[in-house]
Design a protein around this motif. Structure first.
Motif, PDB file in Angstrom:
ATOM      1  N   ARG A  24       0.866  -1.176   0.000  1.00  0.00           N
ATOM      2  CA  ARG A  24       0.000   0.000   0.000  1.00  0.00           C
ATOM      3  C   ARG A  24       0.905   1.229   0.000  1.00  0.00           C
ATOM      4  O   ARG A  24       1.974   1.217   0.619  1.00  0.00           O
ATOM      5  CB  ARG A  24      -0.900  -0.023   1.230  1.00  0.00           C
ATOM      6  N   TYR A  25       0.482   2.289  -0.670  1.00  0.00           N
ATOM      7  CA  TYR A  25       1.366   3.437  -0.853  1.00  0.00           C
ATOM      8  C   TYR A  25       0.810   4.677  -0.159  1.00  0.00           C
ATOM      9  O   TYR A  25      -0.404   4.843  -0.009  1.00  0.00           O
ATOM     10  CB  TYR A  25       1.556   3.734  -2.344  1.00  0.00           C
ATOM     11  N   GLU A  26       1.706   5.555   0.222  1.00  0.00           N
ATOM     12  CA  GLU A  26       1.341   6.847   0.802  1.00  0.00           C
ATOM     13  C   GLU A  26       2.139   7.948   0.125  1.00  0.00           C
ATOM     14  O   GLU A  26       3.328   7.779  -0.159  1.00  0.00           O
ATOM     15  CB  GLU A  26       1.606   6.885   2.307  1.00  0.00           C
ATOM     16  N   VAL A  27       1.467   9.065  -0.145  1.00  0.00           N
ATOM     17  CA  VAL A  27       2.119  10.265  -0.666  1.00  0.00           C
ATOM     18  C   VAL A  27       1.771  11.393   0.293  1.00  0.00           C
ATOM     19  O   VAL A  27       0.597  11.751   0.442  1.00  0.00           O
ATOM     20  CB  VAL A  27       1.643  10.603  -2.091  1.00  0.00           C
ATOM     21  N   LYS A  28       2.757  11.929   0.951  1.00  0.00           N
ATOM     22  CA  LYS A  28       2.512  12.940   1.978  1.00  0.00           C
ATOM     23  C   LYS A  28       2.023  14.248   1.359  1.00  0.00           C
ATOM     24  O   LYS A  28       2.255  14.514   0.181  1.00  0.00           O
ATOM     25  CB  LYS A  28       3.787  13.182   2.797  1.00  0.00           C
ATOM     26  N   PRO A  29       1.361  15.097   2.152  1.00  0.00           N
ATOM     27  CA  PRO A  29       0.906  16.393   1.634  1.00  0.00           C
ATOM     28  C   PRO A  29       2.061  17.251   1.149  1.00  0.00           C
ATOM     29  O   PRO A  29       3.191  17.157   1.647  1.00  0.00           O
ATOM     30  CB  PRO A  29       0.212  17.039   2.849  1.00  0.00           C
ATOM     31  N   ALA A  30       1.766  18.088   0.164  1.00  0.00           N
ATOM     32  CA  ALA A  30       2.775  19.013  -0.360  1.00  0.00           C
ATOM     33  C   ALA A  30       2.868  20.235   0.540  1.00  0.00           C
ATOM     34  O   ALA A  30       1.896  20.616   1.204  1.00  0.00           O
ATOM     35  CB  ALA A  30       2.406  19.426  -1.783  1.00  0.00           C
ATOM     36  N   LYS A  31       4.036  20.857   0.563  1.00  0.00           N
ATOM     37  CA  LYS A  31       4.206  22.109   1.289  1.00  0.00           C
ATOM     38  C   LYS A  31       3.662  23.243   0.420  1.00  0.00           C
ATOM     39  O   LYS A  31       4.228  23.562  -0.618  1.00  0.00           O
ATOM     40  CB  LYS A  31       5.683  22.344   1.617  1.00  0.00           C
ATOM     41  N   MET A  32       2.572  23.823   0.859  1.00  0.00           N
ATOM     42  CA  MET A  32       1.907  24.844   0.063  1.00  0.00           C
ATOM     43  C   MET A  32       1.659  26.077   0.915  1.00  0.00           C
ATOM     44  O   MET A  32       1.664  26.015   2.146  1.00  0.00           O
ATOM     45  CB  MET A  32       0.582  24.307  -0.494  1.00  0.00           C
ATOM     46  N   GLN A  33       1.492  27.201   0.240  1.00  0.00           N
ATOM     47  CA  GLN A  33       1.212  28.445   0.937  1.00  0.00           C
ATOM     48  C   GLN A  33      -0.041  28.293   1.791  1.00  0.00           C
ATOM     49  O   GLN A  33      -1.051  27.750   1.327  1.00  0.00           O
ATOM     50  CB  GLN A  33       1.021  29.569  -0.089  1.00  0.00           C
ATOM     51  N   PRO A  34      -0.014  28.767   3.050  1.00  0.00           N
ATOM     52  CA  PRO A  34      -1.192  28.617   3.912  1.00  0.00           C
ATOM     53  C   PRO A  34      -2.419  29.306   3.319  1.00  0.00           C
ATOM     54  O   PRO A  34      -2.313  30.330   2.648  1.00  0.00           O
ATOM     55  CB  PRO A  34      -0.760  29.299   5.221  1.00  0.00           C
ATOM     56  N   GLY A  35      -3.575  28.738   3.581  1.00  0.00           N
ATOM     57  CA  GLY A  35      -4.826  29.321   3.096  1.00  0.00           C
ATOM     58  C   GLY A  35      -5.842  28.246   2.801  1.00  0.00           C
ATOM     59  O   GLY A  35      -5.609  27.060   3.055  1.00  0.00           O
ATOM     60  N   THR A  36      -6.966  28.659   2.257  1.00  0.00           N
ATOM     61  CA  THR A  36      -8.035  27.736   1.902  1.00  0.00           C
ATOM     62  C   THR A  36      -7.937  27.405   0.418  1.00  0.00           C
ATOM     63  O   THR A  36      -7.879  28.298  -0.418  1.00  0.00           O
ATOM     64  CB  THR A  36      -9.413  28.356   2.196  1.00  0.00           C
ATOM     65  N   TYR A  37      -7.913  26.115   0.117  1.00  0.00           N
ATOM     66  CA  TYR A  37      -7.782  25.654  -1.262  1.00  0.00           C
ATOM     67  C   TYR A  37      -9.033  24.894  -1.697  1.00  0.00           C
ATOM     68  O   TYR A  37      -9.758  24.342  -0.874  1.00  0.00           O
ATOM     69  CB  TYR A  37      -6.584  24.708  -1.412  1.00  0.00           C
ATOM     70  N   ARG A  38      -9.256  24.886  -2.993  1.00  0.00           N
ATOM     71  CA  ARG A  38     -10.221  23.978  -3.587  1.00  0.00           C
ATOM     72  C   ARG A  38      -9.653  23.476  -4.902  1.00  0.00           C
ATOM     73  O   ARG A  38      -8.846  24.158  -5.555  1.00  0.00           O
ATOM     74  CB  ARG A  38     -11.576  24.653  -3.814  1.00  0.00           C
ATOM     75  N   ASN A  39     -10.043  22.277  -5.264  1.00  0.00           N
ATOM     76  CA  ASN A  39      -9.646  21.752  -6.566  1.00  0.00           C
ATOM     77  C   ASN A  39     -10.565  22.358  -7.618  1.00  0.00           C
ATOM     78  O   ASN A  39     -11.785  22.374  -7.447  1.00  0.00           O
ATOM     79  CB  ASN A  39      -9.761  20.222  -6.563  1.00  0.00           C
ATOM     80  N   ILE A  40      -9.992  22.871  -8.708  1.00  0.00           N
ATOM     81  CA  ILE A  40     -10.821  23.596  -9.665  1.00  0.00           C
ATOM     82  C   ILE A  40     -10.344  23.345 -11.087  1.00  0.00           C
ATOM     83  O   ILE A  40      -9.147  23.178 -11.341  1.00  0.00           O
ATOM     84  CB  ILE A  40     -10.802  25.117  -9.358  1.00  0.00           C
ATOM     85  N   THR A  41     -11.296  23.270 -12.011  1.00  0.00           N
ATOM     86  CA  THR A  41     -10.967  23.170 -13.439  1.00  0.00           C
ATOM     87  C   THR A  41     -10.831  24.576 -14.018  1.00  0.00           C
ATOM     88  O   THR A  41     -11.294  25.561 -13.429  1.00  0.00           O
ATOM     89  CB  THR A  41     -12.059  22.416 -14.208  1.00  0.00           C
TER      90      THR A  41
END
Length: 615
Positions: A220-237
């Protein structure tokens, strides 16, 4: 059974099957789950060009590729690490893209003699040595799903359709994805049919449990979260981001937004999305054709709204006369062109950048307008705001050149602070502006912007003539005077050429690069990834990317002359390269492809290394 857990920094997965197998939905749900974990994401949906190709055939294969990582990524990935193939056609259509050693999960139930023959297999690739270089996981997805749903009150057909949820459950287990949001999604999607909610949830859990218990998947595999600028994100097209950018433009300008649109792939989603936002003063109209759509949008601008029309290349061709009318009227109008592969109907679900010449020059007479292009899905939001800003400030049509790659691709989007967005408020003409205090001069220009007054019809004392015939300077009367026509043509051109746009920025980490890679639009990601790869090999290379294509940044000529060679990759036959050569007398190296697919970083990297060898 205790399974080994292995850490990875990045994974590329491609879901592929018949266009009725739900691969886009499966990929979208996997992406949403991945976004919740905080990975950086880039996706590439790939649709069949046919509305409904025969089931099980190569033209009917639909796929969704998702690249996720624990660091910043720029592309959906060059090659999948994992292929989920729902039938022989999906395997055959995608096998050439797989590197040796990749995992292939195949739905063995679909590998019948009939389905194999449809795609030219004489024998099953699962039974010979043709897949010896890959790690093949045969899974009876269809029959296992039907078996898992035997106790549910659904038809066999509905049970078989749930096999994509079984596959999603398996992959979610395999890559340690959360699943709560998917279960909530299924409850909403099938709210009117509770039996389908229960069936799809059961199929998803069956896939998850299969991964947990089978010996075929020992890791089973794991990919840790990326280091990203703090804030609220959403996935968007890209299409969704562009729609929200237009909504924000309406709010920040205080104007109603009117969208006149005729459905066309791949721009229709903008019409669908904007129709949901009536509470923000957005009015959408599905017109009977492209010409009616742009005419209504221009009429809305004349009436004091932010007029917008959305389309793809064939629609821009039909709208060109009305866009020229907007140039003559000097009214704001935003034209969104979500480019696709042409000419004519071409390949409507595939991507291309071949409308640049049409955007820059595709009108009769001298009819210059502003042209901008977003570089990524989330950048479509800010490009829409910028298009509206230019249109409203300078009273001009603006073409926003998106394309299928950014329109349907998705990535995390950091929600902006609303107060940081530009103030787009407009001052309408409310009183006469002539020297005598009683005359309204509709073409008396602002000395800074060269924009004419915007007078809402019906404003007392501001009656004026509109139409496509040439206008007299200041008065707006019909004029056939040669000197006046020359003056108006040059003034309209100067109004566009003098629009202040930000200087182009150059990414040159070492500061000693001799080769510059110049791009525009959706090539940003592949170019950026290729430049990273070149630098990791110890070579110096610079990258710059154009958002404003008309007018171009004031410092562009100086930047281009600072490098020994300039390489311009485009998904066309060299349209920007021709402009750069003509305007700046730079012998740019054009690197082109028109395959209906984005560049891969690897092919660009190889090309750039060859250029660097000859500097």
């Amino acid at each position: 059974m205790t399974k080994q857990i292995r850490q990875l920094d990045r994974v590329v997965i491609r879901f592929a099957g018949d266009s009725g197998d739900g691969m886009q939905l499966t990929g979208d749900r996997f992406t949403s789950e991945t976004a919740q974990l905080g990975n950086d994401i880039s996706t590439l949906p790939n649709f069949p060009a046919e509305i409904r190709a025969p089931a099980g055939t190569l033209p009917g294969v639909s796929s969704f590729q998702v690249h996720f990582a624990d660091y910043d990524i720029l592309t959906p990935g060059d090659a999948p690490n994992v292929l989920v193939a729902m039938n022989p056609a999906a395997l055959k259509a995608n096998l050439a893209d797989l590197p040796r050693g990749a995992d292939i999960i195949v739905n063995t139930d679909e590998f019948t003699k009939r389905n194999l023959a449809k795609v030219g297999y004489q024998t099953s690739p699962l039974d010979d040595d043709s897949l010896a270089g890959y790690v093949v996981h045969p899974v009876a997805l269809t029959s296992m799903t039907v078996g898992a749903l035997a106790a549910h009150q659904v038809s066999k057909k509905d049970a078989e359709r749930s096999k994509n949820m079984f596959a999603l459950g398996l992959l979610s287990w395999m890559y340690s994805r959360p699943f709560e949001s998917t279960l909530r999604f299924l409850e909403r999607k099938f709210a009117a049919r509770p039996e389908l909610v229960a069936a799809n949830v059961a199929a998803f859990k069956a896939g998850w449990n299969f991964g947990e218990t089978t010996e075929d998947f020992a890791v089973r595999y794991e990919v840790k979260p990326a280091k990203m600028q703090p804030g609220t994100y959403r996935n968007i097209t890209g299409n969704a981001a562009l729609s929200l950018g237009l909504v924000a433009a309406g709010v920040r300008s205080g104007l109603p937004v009117f969208l006149g649109a005729y459905p066309i792939t791949p721009a229709s989603d903008i019409l669908h999305e904007l129709s949901k936002h009536k509470r923000f003063g957005v009015l959408t109209m599905q017109a009977e054709d492209e010409i009616a759509a742009v005419g209504a949008a221009l009429g809305a601008s004349y009436g004091g709204s932010l007029g917008v029309t959305t389309t793809s290349g064939p629609g821009v061709a039909l709208k060109s006369e009305t866009i020229s009318l907007a140039v003559a009227l000097e009214l704001p109008l935003v034209i969104v062109d979500v480019q696709r592969a042409g000419p004519s109907t071409g390949m409507p679900t595939k991507t291309e950048q071949a409308d640049l010449n049409m955007a820059l020059y595709g009108r009769h007479g001298e009819a210059p307008i502003a042209v901008i292009a977003p570089r990524s899905p989330s950048d479509c939001f800010f490009a829409a705001l910028e298009a509206a800003r230019i249109a409203l400030t300078y009273r001009t049509p603006v073409i926003l050149l998106s394309d299928n790659y950014v329109a349907n691709g998705s990535e995390p989007w950091l929600l902006p602070d609303v107060e940081s967005l530009p103030d787009l408020r407009v001052e309408f003409a409310t009183k006469p502006n002539g020297e005598d205090g009683t005359t309204f001069l509709p073409y008396l220009r602002d000395p800074e912007t060269l924009a004419r007054p915007w007078a809402i019809p019906g404003t007392a004392g501001l009656e004026h003539r509109i139409g496509g015939l040439e206008k007299a300077d200041k008065t707006g009367d019909i004029s056939y005077d040669p000197a006046n026509h020359d003056f108006m043509v040059r003034t309209r051109a100067a109004r566009i050429e003098t629009i202040p746009v930000p200087d182009i920025e150059v990414e040159d980490p070492d500061g000693d690069a001799r080769v510059l890679v110049l791009g525009w639009g959706s090539t940003y990601g592949p170019i950026g990834a290729a430049c990273r790869g070149v630098r990791q090999r110890g070579l110096s290379i610079a990258q710059a990317h154009l958002r404003h294509l008309a007018p171009m940044p004031a410092n562009l000529g100086e930047v281009l002359r600072s490098y020994d060679k300039v390489v311009i990759p485009e998904m066309n036959l060299g349209q920007l390269a021709h402009v750069i050569r003509a305007r700046y007398l730079v012998d740019a190296i054009s690197y082109n492809q028109v395959r209906g697919l984005p560049f891969t970083a690897a092919e660009l990297e190889t090309t750039l290394e060859e250029v660097l060898k000859n500097v």
